[in-house]
Enzyme design. Structure first.
Site, short mmCIF file in Angstrom:
data_model
loop_
_atom_site.label_atom_id
_atom_site.label_comp_id
_atom_site.label_asym_id
_atom_site.label_seq_id
_atom_site.Cartn_x
_atom_site.Cartn_y
_atom_site.Cartn_z
N THR A 1 0.86 -1.18 0.00
CA THR A 1 0.00 0.00 0.00
C THR A 1 0.89 1.23 0.00
O THR A 1 1.97 1.21 0.62
CB THR A 1 -0.92 0.03 1.23
N CYS B 1 -1.65 4.99 -5.34
CA CYS B 1 -2.53 4.16 -4.52
C CYS B 1 -2.62 2.83 -5.24
O CYS B 1 -2.85 2.80 -6.46
CB CYS B 1 -3.91 4.80 -4.36
#
Length: 232
Positions: free
Chosen positions: A83, A197
């Site tokens: 992430t 992202c």
């Protein structure tokens, strides 16, 4: 090859893509029946999302450090945090483990430098776009100028991530919104765009925009494989 330790679940959709990219890269480099040696600790994203929006980064850091320690104890040789946003916790993770940590901005920065690009746009969660842990890393380590969308655009990007992408919803309307925002960033001088992202590549690819796209999920996963093979 060395064993890659993955901190996943943020969201599980993008973690599944990490697993796919990692094994495709191993197959590309080694061929035959080879696949990746890896261990994953997957967290509950509902808890992570709640703590993020409560701005409770102290607890988030504890969760990430604990996950990294679990992986090291289990036999991982390197840590990959699947992430972008949670790399805000990376300094504390590094302090609490004795194995290497592959920073997603480091992997991405090297790729940008290879393309000889000096000014890039960054899109991701509001945390990633607005805090300095990502932009500052790229500027300090690679001398890359990073620009971000307007406040209104940042909110749109953030809402699409949390309301759609993390639950696996892919909408053409949202793709159009992202394409328009990236076009606006190009007009402001961006020569490339970081998909900062790990869910955004589910929506946007190179074919959607005019400037080079840096898919951080793919870049991060492939750099991990290269490390695992090189250090075997």
């Amino acid at each position: 090859m060395k064993t890659i330790g993955l901190i996943g679940g943020m969201s599980w959709e993008s973690s599944a893509v990490y697993y796919e990219y990692i094994n495709k890269k191993v197959q590309e480099l080694k061929g035959g029946f080879h696949s990746c040696k890896n261990i994953m600790v997957s967290v509950d994203f509902a808890e992570i999302e709640r703590l993020q929006h409560e701005n409770n980064w102290e607890m988030l850091t504890k969760l990430m450090v604990n996950a990294a320690k679990q992986l090291e104890i289990a036999g991982a040789d390197i840590i990959v945090l699947c992430t972008n946003t949670m790399h805000l916790c990376s300094n504390e993770i590094i302090k609490n483990i004795s194995i290497p940590f592959l920073h997603i901005a480091e992997a991405t920065g090297k790729e940008i430098v290879q393309r000889n690009i000096k000014k890039v746009a960054l899109i991701g969660t509001k945390f990633t776009m607005e805090k300095d842990f990502y932009k500052g890393f790229l500027t300090a380590n690679f001398k890359i100028e990073v620009i971000i969308p307007t406040a209104k655009e940042r909110q749109l990007i953030h809402d699409i991530i949390y309301n759609e992408l993390v639950v696996g919803e892919i909408k053409n309307k949202s793709r159009t919104i992202y394409k328009t925002i990236i076009s606006n960033l190009e007009k402001r001088g961006a020569n490339g765009v970081i998909l900062g992202c790990t869910e955004i590549p589910l929506l946007i690819s190179n074919t959607d925009v005019n400037i080079p796209v840096f898919n951080t999920t793919k870049i991060h996963a492939e750099k991990a494989v290269e490390w695992a093979l090189k250090n075997d």
